[in-house]
Each structure stands twice: as C-alpha cells, then as structure tokens.
Enzyme design. Structure first.
Site, PDB file in Angstrom:
ATOM      1  N   ASP A  67     -16.914 -31.298 -45.812  1.00 62.17           N
ATOM      2  CA  ASP A  67     -16.875 -32.064 -44.563  1.00 62.17           C
ATOM      3  C   ASP A  67     -15.843 -33.189 -44.602  1.00 62.17           C
ATOM      4  OD1 ASP A  67     -18.243 -33.583 -46.440  1.00 62.17           O
ATOM      5  OD2 ASP A  67     -20.179 -33.411 -45.464  1.00 62.17           O
ATOM      6  N   ASN A 142     -31.716 -38.128 -45.361  1.00 60.86           N
ATOM      7  CA  ASN A 142     -32.566 -37.570 -44.296  1.00 60.86           C
ATOM      8  C   ASN A 142     -32.664 -36.050 -44.409  1.00 60.86           C
ATOM      9  OD1 ASN A 142     -30.017 -36.798 -43.572  1.00 60.86           O
ATOM     10  ND2 ASN A 142     -30.041 -37.685 -41.517  1.00 60.86           N
ATOM     11  N   HIS A 144     -30.031 -34.070 -44.939  1.00 61.59           N
ATOM     12  CA  HIS A 144     -28.849 -33.330 -44.483  1.00 61.59           C
ATOM     13  C   HIS A 144     -28.128 -32.642 -45.632  1.00 61.59           C
ATOM     14  CE1 HIS A 144     -26.123 -37.176 -44.600  1.00 61.59           C
ATOM     15  NE2 HIS A 144     -25.801 -36.432 -45.627  1.00 61.59           N
ATOM     16  N   GLU A 149     -26.890 -32.471 -39.886  1.00 58.96           N
ATOM     17  CA  GLU A 149     -27.969 -33.442 -39.699  1.00 58.96           C
ATOM     18  C   GLU A 149     -29.252 -32.721 -39.253  1.00 58.96           C
ATOM     19  OE1 GLU A 149     -27.616 -36.262 -40.797  1.00 58.96           O
ATOM     20  OE2 GLU A 149     -25.793 -37.290 -40.151  1.00 58.96           O
TER      21      GLU A 149
HETATM   22  C1  GLP Z   1     -22.801 -37.622 -47.425  1.00 56.93           C
HETATM   23  C2  GLP Z   1     -22.109 -36.239 -47.483  1.00 56.93           C
HETATM   24  C3  GLP Z   1     -22.996 -35.213 -48.104  1.00 56.93           C
HETATM   25  C4  GLP Z   1     -23.637 -35.805 -49.331  1.00 56.93           C
HETATM   26  C5  GLP Z   1     -24.609 -36.862 -48.923  1.00 56.93           C
HETATM   27  C6  GLP Z   1     -25.294 -37.568 -50.069  1.00 56.93           C
HETATM   28  O1  GLP Z   1     -23.044 -38.070 -46.153  1.00 56.93           O
HETATM   29  N1  GLP Z   1     -21.629 -35.761 -46.248  1.00 56.93           N
HETATM   30  O2  GLP Z   1     -22.263 -34.032 -48.407  1.00 56.93           O
HETATM   31  O3  GLP Z   1     -24.335 -34.817 -50.048  1.00 56.93           O
HETATM   32  O4  GLP Z   1     -24.067 -37.745 -48.000  1.00 56.93           O
HETATM   33  O5  GLP Z   1     -24.558 -38.653 -50.522  1.00 56.93           O
HETATM   34  P1  GLP Z   1     -24.877 -39.412 -51.854  1.00 56.93           P
HETATM   35  O6  GLP Z   1     -24.545 -38.460 -52.964  1.00 56.93           O
HETATM   36  O7  GLP Z   1     -23.970 -40.595 -51.840  1.00 56.93           O
HETATM   37  O8  GLP Z   1     -26.313 -39.771 -51.827  1.00 56.93           O
END
Ligand code: GLP
Length: 264
Positions: A67, A142, A144, A149
């Site tokens: 993404d 959440n 995702h 989302e």
């Molecule tokens: C972000 C990314 C995700 C990622 C998630 C968790 O928003 N788009 O691909 O897995 O959040 O992030 P973190 O590893 O910082 O908890």
C-alpha cells in the site's frame, strides 16, 4: 494456518527473516510482497545483515508493496522524517541497503491521477510477474490488513480507500508526531492491495508483536471470518499462512495455543 510463538520481538524478527531468506535462496527470482509499519523493521534489519554477510542476493527478486498513502510522493531531497511516503520508508529501511534492481520494485503510486486505472495496472503487474510467492503482512490495531479497513469486502481488489480514524491516529502517534508534523497533514486515504489480492498470494507471513495487539490477534486468528476484522480473511487463504507472534501478542489466545509451535 501455522502459528508460531516467539519469546519476543527480536526472535520473531529473526524467524521471519529466516523464512524470507529461505524463499530467496530457494528461488532467486521470487516475487516478494512487502509491508510497512513498525513491525517488519526488525525483519528488514536481519535481511540487510544477511545480505551484507554475502548470504543473500536480491538481484533477481521482484517486490510488490501492499500500500501507499494518497496525495504524497517520495521526495529524496527532504529529510526522511519529513517524507512520510511508504516508498521512502522502504527506500530507507530496506531497498537502499540491498541489491534489488530499481525496476523490480513496485509500490502503488500515491499521486496517481486515476487511482482506479493505476490499481488495475498494479494488479496486472502482479499477474505479469507470475503472482506473489511470499507476502509479508502486519496487523493493524483495528484488524486491518494492508490498508483494508474494517468493512472491506473479503473479495476486494487493489483500490483507493479512505482510512479509518483509528488508523490515522495510530500512524500519527507512531510516525508523524515525532517528526513534528501536524495531525491535519495526515493522509486520509491510500491505495491498497485488496483482501482478494492478498488471498491469491502463494504464501502469507503475518507478524504481530506487543500487548496492544493481543485482543485483535485473538479475533483475527480465533474469531469468526468477518469483514469487521479484515485479517480474519487469512483463515480463508488457500495456501500456506504462517503467523508469527511474540508472547505478548499471543497472550489472549486460548484454544489455538494447543496448535501453536512454541519456538522458545
Ligand atoms: C499500517 C500498514 C499496514 C501495517 C499496519 C500495522 O497502517 N498499512 O500494512 O501492517 O499499519 O502497523 P504497525 O506494524 O506499525 O503496527
């Protein structure tokens, strides 16, 4: 779904790097799906170490990132902290340290004028590369998956999506606040691979660390398959899914603990 519980973040990262390195050694021209966020950082550092020791060669590897934020573009003239694109994150945290060919790197373009056409092209590029052999994933607070989302269709494809307020808040705390960037400058939307796209990967490797994710891990791994928790869709993945948790992230699991491999 294979569940592996490691003692802590460092062990989790080492295990994940070992799996990715194994894929690259077995198939030097493999297609890797990559993720951003704080969770995969330790894994990327391990892979860089292996590369520096001459144990890994990425010259034939192709990568597709999950993404990218909309409305911003990587700007190498800015300090890293001021450039919040995922393209810059990948450049700083992995790509500039290893021998990936620039033309083998794919990240959705956040400034694409026509996000729909761009998304269709991204899906086609994945197909043209022969599909993703191994997809690295994190888990949003959440539930995702990538930027799918809650409420995303489990069959969704690459597309533009509005970010949930929790995602904006979480990512602001982790990445933007320290850079002194005002919350009003947080991107509100992103282009993300869809859940359907992720379910077509050959293998998926999800990493989750920390107590704050324990409840959502339980929902994703042991709960119902529901669009309310997009990561629960991994239970439907037809290929090999490995979930590596540290003990804190695994601390609310109940029945699946019997099936989990405790590495240490
Ligand atoms: C972000 C990314 C995700 C990622 C998630 C968790 O928003 N788009 O691909 O897995 O959040 O992030 P973190 O590893 O910082 O908890």
């Amino acid at each position: 779904m294979e569940l592996i519980i490691e003692k802590n973040y460092a062990y989790m990262s080492r295990k994940a790097a070992k799996i990715i390195a194994g894929e690259v050694k077995r198939n030097p021209g493999c297609v890797l799906g990559l993720a951003t966020g704080s969770t995969p950082l330790g894994t990327y550092r391990q892979l860089i170490k292996e590369y520096e020791k001459g144990m890994l060669d990425f010259s034939q590897v192709q990568t597709f990132n999950l993404d990218e934020y909309c409305g911003i573009a990587m700007d190498l003239s800015k300090p890293y902290q001021q450039d919040q694109t995922y393209a810059r994150f990948m450049h700083e945290e992995l790509f500039k340290h290893i021998n990936l060919a620039p033309e083998h790197i794919h990240i959705p373009r956040g400034l694409a004028e026509d996000a729909e056409q761009h998304s269709i092209g991204y899906e086609q590029a994945i197909k043209d590369a022969g599909g993703i052999d191994l997809q690295l994933l994190g888990l949003g607070g959440n539930g995702h998956l990538a930027f799918n989302e809650p409420g995303s269709s489990l069959a969704s494809r690459t597309r533009r999506i509005s970010l949930a307020q929790k995602t904006i808040d979480d990512n602001y705390e982790k990445f933007y606040k320290n850079a002194g960037i005002g919350k009003e400058h947080m991107p509100q939307s992103a282009i993300t691979m869809g859940i359907g796209t992720i379910l077509e990967t050959q293998k998926a490797l999800m990493l989750v660390s920390g107590k704050s994710k324990a409840a959502i891990v339980k929902e994703a791994v042991e709960g119902c398959i529901t669009a309310r928790v997009p990561a629960s869709a991994l239970q439907l993945h037809p290929g090999r899914v490995t979930v590596i948790l540290d003990q804190e992230a695994a601390s609310q699991l109940t029945w699946s603990l019997d099936l989990a491999k405790q590495s240490n």
